[in-house]
Design an enzyme around this catalytic site. Sequence first.
Site, PDB file in Angstrom:
ATOM      1  N   LYS A  49       0.822  -1.212   0.000  1.00  0.00           N
ATOM      2  CA  LYS A  49       0.000   0.000   0.000  1.00  0.00           C
ATOM      3  C   LYS A  49       0.855   1.262   0.000  1.00  0.00           C
ATOM      4  O   LYS A  49       0.617   2.183  -0.778  1.00  0.00           O
ATOM      5  CB  LYS A  49      -0.955  -0.019   1.200  1.00  0.00           C
ATOM      6  CG  LYS A  49      -1.770   1.244   1.371  1.00  0.00           C
ATOM      7  CD  LYS A  49      -1.161   2.118   2.435  1.00  0.00           C
ATOM      8  CE  LYS A  49      -1.764   3.523   2.396  1.00  0.00           C
ATOM      9  NZ  LYS A  49      -1.159   4.351   3.440  1.00  0.00           N
ATOM     10  N   ASP A  73      -6.140   1.327   1.044  1.00  0.00           N
ATOM     11  CA  ASP A  73      -6.064   1.490   2.492  1.00  0.00           C
ATOM     12  C   ASP A  73      -7.426   1.147   3.092  1.00  0.00           C
ATOM     13  O   ASP A  73      -8.303   0.614   2.414  1.00  0.00           O
ATOM     14  CB  ASP A  73      -5.665   2.930   2.840  1.00  0.00           C
ATOM     15  CG  ASP A  73      -6.765   3.911   2.483  1.00  0.00           C
ATOM     16  OD1 ASP A  73      -7.622   3.567   1.645  1.00  0.00           O
ATOM     17  OD2 ASP A  73      -6.788   5.011   3.053  1.00  0.00           O
TER      18      ASP A  73
END
Length: 218
Positions: free
Chosen positions: A125, A143
């Site tokens: 991420k 996220d």
Amino acid sequence: MASRQLTRPQIFEMFSRLAEANPAPRTELEYGNDYQLLVAVVLSAQATDVGVNKATRKLFETVKTPEQMVALGEEALKQHIKTIGLFNTKAKNVIALSEALVANHGGEVPRDRDTLTELPGVGRKTANVVMNTAFGEETFAVDTHIFRVGNRTGLAPGKNVLIVEKGLEKKVPQPFRRDAHHWLILHGRYVCKARKPECWRCVIEDICLFRDKTPAPT
DNA sequence: CTCCCGATAT
DNA sequence: ATATCAGGAG
């Protein structure tokens, strides 16, 4: 079995509206260069952008390069970021990450997702955020917000973040791919909130598959 | 899977 | 009092 999903025209309409509401979306993390962006994103794990910015505002006045971060040292860094959750491991990772940049990458932030992921404290991420925001790549950094919005709306359902990321790569059309993850994160943060979603002021409420539509406050 | 962990909203 | 916040590593 795949859960219900939005159709391609619905998805195009969804991003058209989000883009109209916010033509130039931008990260709310504050930074002055690629290195500071990388550090800010590492610090932002399980913390709010507001909280991270409060700490980095002073830190980034004097620390603008990995060399300067190494010179600052782990204990001094902890004092700067002690108001952020998980500060012990984050401080350790940021120092180790900075040492690796100096030792192996000429002090520069790598422009490659796999190389970024090898850095301490940098997962998929975080690497995707840097690739998108620093280098303009069409990556989707999934996220907590994007995971929630992807599942609720029916845009990209999935039981883990990698499945949602693959769904976004497949379904988000041009010309929205570059900024899609910013629109989704801001939508998730301010409208499609985890605790109290404000569906009554959502611009895609008629498209969204989320069932428990929150009634407008009286 | 668990652990890491302070600030803020509810 | 508890859930949540731009997750990652062991």
